[in-house]
Design a protein around this motif. Structure first.
Motif, PDB file in Angstrom:
ATOM      1  N   ALA A 267      11.898   7.271   3.767  1.00 28.45           N
ATOM      2  CA  ALA A 267      11.379   5.934   4.049  1.00 28.45           C
ATOM      3  C   ALA A 267       9.962   6.015   4.595  1.00 28.45           C
ATOM      4  CB  ALA A 267      12.295   5.226   5.040  1.00 28.45           C
ATOM      5  N   VAL A 268       9.708   7.005   5.440  1.00 26.70           N
ATOM      6  CA  VAL A 268       8.367   7.184   5.993  1.00 26.70           C
ATOM      7  C   VAL A 268       7.385   7.498   4.876  1.00 26.70           C
ATOM      8  CG1 VAL A 268       6.962   8.714   7.407  1.00 26.70           C
ATOM      9  CG2 VAL A 268       9.123   7.881   8.278  1.00 26.70           C
TER      10      VAL A 268
ATOM     11  N   LEU B 272       3.979  -1.320   9.580  1.00 24.66           N
ATOM     12  CA  LEU B 272       5.147  -1.454  10.438  1.00 24.66           C
ATOM     13  C   LEU B 272       4.712  -2.185  11.697  1.00 24.66           C
ATOM     14  CD1 LEU B 272       6.364   2.194  10.134  1.00 24.66           C
ATOM     15  CD2 LEU B 272       7.488   0.228   9.153  1.00 24.66           C
ATOM     16  N   GLU B 273       5.621  -2.968  12.253  1.00 22.75           N
ATOM     17  CA  GLU B 273       5.286  -3.623  13.513  1.00 22.75           C
ATOM     18  C   GLU B 273       5.739  -2.716  14.640  1.00 22.75           C
ATOM     19  OE1 GLU B 273       6.826  -7.668  13.622  1.00 22.75           O
ATOM     20  OE2 GLU B 273       6.656  -7.623  11.447  1.00 22.75           O
ATOM     21  N   ALA B 274       4.801  -1.951  15.129  1.00 25.12           N
ATOM     22  CA  ALA B 274       5.162  -0.994  16.167  1.00 25.12           C
ATOM     23  C   ALA B 274       5.285  -1.690  17.511  1.00 25.12           C
ATOM     24  CB  ALA B 274       4.088   0.086  16.246  1.00 25.12           C
ATOM     25  N   ILE B 275       6.128  -1.122  18.384  1.00 24.46           N
ATOM     26  CA  ILE B 275       6.169  -1.591  19.763  1.00 24.46           C
ATOM     27  C   ILE B 275       5.016  -0.908  20.477  1.00 24.46           C
ATOM     28  CG2 ILE B 275       7.564  -1.778  21.840  1.00 24.46           C
ATOM     29  CD1 ILE B 275      10.014  -1.224  20.132  1.00 24.46           C
TER      30      ILE B 275
ATOM     31  N   HIS C 123       6.526   4.601   2.829  1.00 24.89           N
ATOM     32  CA  HIS C 123       5.667   3.664   3.540  1.00 24.89           C
ATOM     33  C   HIS C 123       4.198   4.045   3.464  1.00 24.89           C
ATOM     34  CE1 HIS C 123       4.959   0.534   6.410  1.00 24.89           C
ATOM     35  NE2 HIS C 123       4.116   1.352   7.016  1.00 24.89           N
TER      36      HIS C 123
ATOM     37  N   LEU D 196      12.623  -2.554  17.626  1.00 26.21           N
ATOM     38  CA  LEU D 196      13.213  -1.328  17.100  1.00 26.21           C
ATOM     39  C   LEU D 196      13.509  -1.484  15.611  1.00 26.21           C
ATOM     40  CD1 LEU D 196      13.813   1.170  18.754  1.00 26.21           C
ATOM     41  CD2 LEU D 196      16.176   0.444  18.926  1.00 26.21           C
ATOM     42  N   LEU D 197      14.076  -2.635  15.253  1.00 28.19           N
ATOM     43  CA  LEU D 197      14.397  -2.875  13.848  1.00 28.19           C
ATOM     44  C   LEU D 197      13.124  -2.995  13.008  1.00 28.19           C
ATOM     45  CD1 LEU D 197      17.370  -5.350  14.118  1.00 28.19           C
ATOM     46  CD2 LEU D 197      17.397  -3.207  12.876  1.00 28.19           C
TER      47      LEU D 197
ATOM     48  N   VAL E  67      11.363   6.305  17.242  1.00 32.37           N
ATOM     49  CA  VAL E  67      11.059   5.325  16.193  1.00 32.37           C
ATOM     50  C   VAL E  67       9.868   4.442  16.548  1.00 32.37           C
ATOM     51  CG1 VAL E  67      12.120   3.739  14.594  1.00 32.37           C
ATOM     52  CG2 VAL E  67      13.554   5.167  15.982  1.00 32.37           C
ATOM     53  N   SER E  68       9.840   3.921  17.778  1.00 28.54           N
ATOM     54  CA  SER E  68       8.763   2.985  18.103  1.00 28.54           C
ATOM     55  C   SER E  68       7.425   3.704  18.126  1.00 28.54           C
ATOM     56  CB  SER E  68       9.034   2.307  19.441  1.00 28.54           C
ATOM     57  OG  SER E  68       8.941   3.232  20.488  1.00 28.54           O
TER      58      SER E  68
ATOM     59  N   LEU F 174      20.204   0.282   6.363  1.00 21.95           N
ATOM     60  CA  LEU F 174      20.639  -0.726   7.331  1.00 21.95           C
ATOM     61  C   LEU F 174      21.615  -1.652   6.636  1.00 21.95           C
ATOM     62  CD1 LEU F 174      17.558  -1.988   9.308  1.00 21.95           C
ATOM     63  CD2 LEU F 174      19.549  -0.828  10.194  1.00 21.95           C
TER      64      LEU F 174
ATOM     65  N   SER G 193      10.238  -1.610  13.607  1.00 21.71           N
ATOM     66  CA  SER G 193       9.417  -0.406  13.502  1.00 21.71           C
ATOM     67  C   SER G 193      10.125   0.697  12.734  1.00 21.71           C
ATOM     68  CB  SER G 193       9.015   0.083  14.898  1.00 21.71           C
ATOM     69  OG  SER G 193      10.158   0.319  15.673  1.00 21.71           O
TER      70      SER G 193
ATOM     71  N   ALA H 147       6.245   4.557  14.514  1.00 21.87           N
ATOM     72  CA  ALA H 147       5.572   3.444  13.840  1.00 21.87           C
ATOM     73  C   ALA H 147       4.125   3.348  14.298  1.00 21.87           C
ATOM     74  CB  ALA H 147       6.308   2.139  14.122  1.00 21.87           C
ATOM     75  N   GLN H 148       3.876   3.576  15.589  1.00 22.13           N
ATOM     76  CA  GLN H 148       2.495   3.530  16.087  1.00 22.13           C
ATOM     77  C   GLN H 148       1.629   4.568  15.388  1.00 22.13           C
ATOM     78  OE1 GLN H 148       2.503   4.175  20.291  1.00 22.13           O
ATOM     79  NE2 GLN H 148       3.673   2.336  20.754  1.00 22.13           N
TER      80      GLN H 148
ATOM     81  N   PRO I  58      11.052   2.350   9.458  1.00 18.94           N
ATOM     82  CA  PRO I  58      10.750   2.237   8.032  1.00 18.94           C
ATOM     83  C   PRO I  58      12.040   2.290   7.221  1.00 18.94           C
ATOM     84  CG  PRO I  58      10.037   4.369   8.882  1.00 18.94           C
ATOM     85  CD  PRO I  58      10.650   3.632  10.012  1.00 18.94           C
ATOM     86  N   ILE I  59      12.186   1.358   6.314  1.00 22.78           N
ATOM     87  CA  ILE I  59      13.411   1.276   5.526  1.00 22.78           C
ATOM     88  C   ILE I  59      13.057   1.500   4.068  1.00 22.78           C
ATOM     89  CG2 ILE I  59      15.294  -0.253   4.823  1.00 22.78           C
ATOM     90  CD1 ILE I  59      14.689  -1.707   7.545  1.00 22.78           C
TER      91      ILE I  59
ATOM     92  N   ASN J 220       0.938   3.694  11.741  1.00 21.57           N
ATOM     93  CA  ASN J 220      -0.078   2.651  11.655  1.00 21.57           C
ATOM     94  C   ASN J 220      -1.461   3.225  11.928  1.00 21.57           C
ATOM     95  OD1 ASN J 220       1.670   0.656  10.989  1.00 21.57           O
ATOM     96  ND2 ASN J 220       1.919  -0.109  13.069  1.00 21.57           N
TER      97      ASN J 220
END
Lengths: 318, 405
Positions: free
Chosen positions: A214-215, B340-343, A218, B326-327, A185-186, A259, B329, A189-190, B331-332, A193
């Motif tokens: 969801a992806v 998204l705020e990536a780590i 986005h 984690l939450l 997941v992390s 969620l 990043s 997201a990278q 996508p909901i 972006n």
């Protein structure tokens, strides 16, 4: 009016399986404008990846046409098509399998320049290194990694190398075939972006294939939902996600876990996607649809515009 | 007070390379004698896959273990299942108690246990009585965990035939019931059904129907390759549930499946849990899946627990920067953030973990202390614990004074 980069009309791809015909993609049309993203969602076996490969002419289409930047892509001569293909690239799902394992990261990224040396002019070693370094900076691969081999990198870094290679020749159109589904997941997201930043910088157009709704929501500006080789619904992203019209799209949306603080009940549909070798008569979704009527099992619904910009193929909206 | 099913206390699982033995001389199993503080054993680097995992699970409760790949979530449960155990390359310490029975049987003194091999054999035998019967497991990839050469019917009833004592008991009960209801004639009429194989088969068929496989009679004699991915996962679930387990461990059961099939599979597990009051450990990297039916959650990173607590607390106010990342990043569906705020950064190499908090290298709120000392456990609300210096309060000053003075 933005420039239309890809104009696909009635693309079909039939495979031969024994004496039978497997209609992997059946009459799909869409437009992609410059700087926008078309998201394609659907279950496995719905023909998403086949569609992507047909659009890039990696496998020849059975029928239909793709107009790429005003030229009919399939009708060009072999050489012209090869030249035009530099403008369109693909990023694959499994980053490791799509890189050359026996070549270092820098050699992998430099490969497009070497393949196209006739057209681009042969680059000197220094020039090549500079271009590769620029690309690595662009996608965020540290320069120390230039001489390591793909297997030494993590999945996220491998995917970045794959993206760098795809962007090497400054394409206008990039097909992303599930680029993030094998990533954490992390890291996912990278990469998302990164893809968005690159799109803003270079006005890229994407065709983004994923099964994670969801992806797709986005990253996309438009979304096409595929089921058994056909597009059942197409609309701008917000419109589609707020008012899904086709029962299949609604079911897909309902199936996505959300969620929640107190737990949810799952309300999936029964059954699985039927075999594409033997699709149901009439509407292809009729075997699993809760709104199924007699008409649905006999007559195939027409794909039409129900609301401005919102297309669907369902008898409910006649 | 609910009955405690599983209690895991300070579990450590470490891996080394095979060429380095734990003891100096052959036959001397020094593995037991190594102190916990000595992380390294002769000549090689240790991969600390699980470091200090503790939790308790009550009957009927569902626990989610969330983390990225390589965070030790799978190793943690495979240790509980006894699939990973102490040996030449592996070292397991800690305590795992399942319904009052010690599963790891970690013996403090090697002399007491006699020879290591003999000890392991006894342990394995004891374990088999539990595995598949009281604890069972669903794996991620159903194709590689089903036997491709066996018909699925045989595979489903296999756990029953492994635990014959229990099956015999059930057949006896059934016999008594028949005798009371219909007398000897009824018993005679059902004589064939009471044979062990047929009895097991009937149970398997019933279960196949429960997990939603159409025409189980014909499907019973199919091979795994004749099933689709979702159907195979249903078969796996049927196989896991046939012994009526008290604890079901699901290791990423839906990762390889489509969303629609995922919803079906999760709803089956949820229904089974309600009906049989089974405790569940769900391992996943998808927070949305975890939040949809688990009561509690453990977030793991690089083998360590970062945060644990009830699901509602966790979703409402995640305390650890990693959990927040984690939450953020994920996508909901239906959220309208443009980015998204990536780590940033990559998960650390398990062989070279940074000292202090393993997340310090990627943390935006990292302090100097974080890179030096591992954070202590801090309780935020009852049951909601976090391992982070940010939440540690006055312990930070104490520690800093400690280091400086």
């Amino acid at each position: 009016m933005a420039e239309t980069i890809v104009k696909a009309r009635d693309i079909s791809k039939y495979f031969k399986v024994g004496h039978r015909q497997l209609k992997a993609v059946d009459g799909v049309s869409f437009d992609i404008e410059r700087g926008t993203t078309l998201g394609v969602v659907g279950e496995s076996g719905s023909g998403k990846s086949t569609l992507a490969r047909v659009v890039l002419d990696l496998i020849p289409a059975t029928s239909g046409s793709v107009e790429f930047m005003g030229k009919d892509f399939f009708k060009l001569s072999k050489n012209e098509r090869r030249l035009l293909r530099r403008e369109m690239q693909i990023v694959f799902q499994n980053p490791f399998l799509s890189l050359f394992p026996h070549m270092s990261v820098s050699a992998n990224i430099a490969e497009p320049f070497i393949v196209n040396r006739k057209e681009l002019g042969r680059l000197s070693k220094a020039e090549l290194d500079e271009r590769v370094a620029d690309l690595m900076d662009l996608v965020g691969v540290p320069r120390e990694h230039a001489n390591v081999y793909p297997h030494e990198l993590s999945g996220g870094q491998q995917q970045r190398v794959g993206i760098a290679r795809a962007l090497a020749l400054n394409p206008k159109f990039v097909v992303c075939d599930e680029p993030v589904s094998s990533l954490d997941v992390s890291i996912q997201a990278q990469i998302l972006n990164l893809l968005q930043d690159l799109q803003d910088q270079k006005e890229l157009s994407y065709m983004f294939i994923a099964h994670n709704l969801a992806v797709v929501e986005h990253i996309s500006t438009h979304v096409a939902v595929m089921y058994l080789g056909k597009v059942v619904e197409y609309a701008p992203t917000q419109e589609l996600y707020r008012h899904p019209l086709h029962p299949y799209t609604q079911v897909l949306m309902d199936s996505v876990p959300k969620l929640s603080e107190g737990g949810t009940e799952f309300s999936g549909i029964e059954g699985e996607i039927p075999s594409p070798l033997d699709p149901p008569k009439g509407c292809r979704f009729c075997t699993r649809c809760t709104h199924c009527t007699k008409r649905c099992t006999e007559e195939e619904p027409v794909y039409k515009e129900v609301e401005p910009g919102h297309f669907t193929a369902c008898h409910l909206y006649d | 007070m609910a009955e405690t099913i599983l209690e895991v206390n300070d579990l450590h699982t470490w891996f080394g390379k095979k060429k380095y033995r734990f003891g100096k001389r052959k036959g001397e199993f020094k593995v037991y004698r190594f102190g916990k503080e000595k992380g390294q054993y002769k000549g090689g680097k240790v991969i600390r896959a699980v470091e200090g995992l503790s939790y308790t699970l009550n009957r009927g409760e569902a626990l989610a273990i969330v983390g990225e790949s390589g965070s030790g979530k799978s190793v943690g449960v495979s240790t509980v299942m006894g699939l990973t155990h102490s040996g030449p390359t592996t070292r397991v310490t800690g305590r795992v108690t399942f319904k009052g029975q010690d599963l790891l049987n970690t013996v403090s003194d090697p002399k007491e246990a006699g020879l290591f091999k003999k000890h392991a054999a006894i342990r394995e035998k004891e374990f088999r009585a539990i595995r598949g019967d009281q604890i069972s497991m669903i794996f991620q990839d159903p194709m590689s965990s089903l036997n491709p050469t066996m018909k699925i019917g045989r595979q489903i009833v296999e756990p029953l035939l492994w635990h014959k004592g229990k099956l015999r008991q059930e057949i006896q009960d059934e016999k008594k019931r028949l005798l009371n209801e219909g007398g000897k004639e009824a018993l005679k009429a059902h004589r064939k059904d009471l044979r062990m194989r047929n009895f097991a088969r009937a149970r398997g068929l019933k279960l196949l129907e429960e997990v939603g496989i159409p025409s189980p009679e014909t499907r019973f004699n199919n091979y795994p390759f004749e099933f689709s991915g979702g159907m195979r996962q249903r078969v796996m679930i049927a196989m896991a549930l046939i012994g009526d387990p008290d604890l079901l461990i699901a290791d990423e059961p839906t990762t390889a499946l489509d969303v629609t099939v995922q919803a079906q599979i999760l709803s089956i597990i949820q229904k089974m849990r309600k009906r049989k009051n089974t405790s569940i450990i769900l391992i996943t990297h998808d927070l949305a899946v975890a939040s949809s039916f688990c009561d509690r959650v453990i977030v793991m990173y690089a083998g360590r627990v970062m945060e644990e607590g009830s699901m509602a607390d966790f979703i409402r106010c995640p305390a650890h920067p990693y959990s927040q990342g984690l939450l953020n990043s994920t996508p909901i569906l239906g959220d309208e953030r443009a980015r998204l705020e990536a780590i940033q950064g990559q998960p650390p190499d398990p062989r070279n973990l940074p000292s202090g908090c393993p997340f310090s290298a990627r943390c935006t709120k990292c302090m100097e202390l974080c890179t030096r000392e591992a954070p202590p456990k801090t309780q935020l609300t009852p049951g909601h614990n976090v391992y982070c210096w940010l939440c540690a309060g006055e312990k930070v000053q104490e520690k800093e004074a400690d280091i400086n003075g």
